[in-house]
Design an enzyme around this catalytic site. Sequence first.
Site, short mmCIF file in Angstrom:
data_model
loop_
_atom_site.label_atom_id
_atom_site.label_comp_id
_atom_site.label_asym_id
_atom_site.label_seq_id
_atom_site.Cartn_x
_atom_site.Cartn_y
_atom_site.Cartn_z
N CYS A 1 -2.34 1.27 -4.16
CA CYS A 1 -1.07 1.94 -4.48
C CYS A 1 -0.99 2.31 -5.95
O CYS A 1 0.06 2.75 -6.43
CB CYS A 1 0.12 1.10 -4.05
SG CYS A 1 0.32 -0.44 -4.93
N CYS B 1 0.87 -1.17 0.00
CA CYS B 1 0.00 0.00 0.00
C CYS B 1 0.91 1.23 0.00
O CYS B 1 2.13 1.09 0.04
CB CYS B 1 -1.00 0.00 1.16
SG CYS B 1 -0.32 0.15 2.80
N CYS C 1 3.53 -0.31 -8.41
CA CYS C 1 4.10 -1.63 -8.18
C CYS C 1 4.62 -2.20 -9.50
O CYS C 1 3.87 -2.29 -10.48
CB CYS C 1 3.02 -2.54 -7.60
SG CYS C 1 3.65 -4.11 -7.04
#
Length: 141
Positions: free
Chosen positions: A89, A15, A93
């Site tokens: 997020c 996150c 990533c």
Amino acid sequence: MTTPPPLTPSVLFVCVHNAGRSQMAAAFLSHLAGNRVQVRSAGSAPAGTVNPAVVQAMREVGIDISAQVPKILTTDAVRSSDVVITMGCGDTCPVFPGKRYLDWTLDDPAGQGVDAVRPIRDEIERRIRGLLAELGTPATA
């Protein structure tokens, strides 16, 4: 002939601040799976400390995360994980072929009191139990 040891799956929770949702998810997975799953958590922009309301909410269910520290998301953490679970997020990533990616839409506990964190905590526990079932790893508690 000896049987090779079973492979231990690895799960990374991501996150933004690594101070709430990903910390709770990692703590539940560690608590319920023991050493049968490798657990990591990280954030794209880690906070300085874990959210105190999150620490309190987890303490209420017998899990102490007060010593945890938010960690920065690294490419190596993603590369070495079998399952990557993101929690708000966005696109920060890195994506690698052969990994399983899940995005769990959960309310953000940032700036919330413990009363607002409890339902988030409970939903994370429910999802962790489902993940364990998918991994073929029964929960220990």
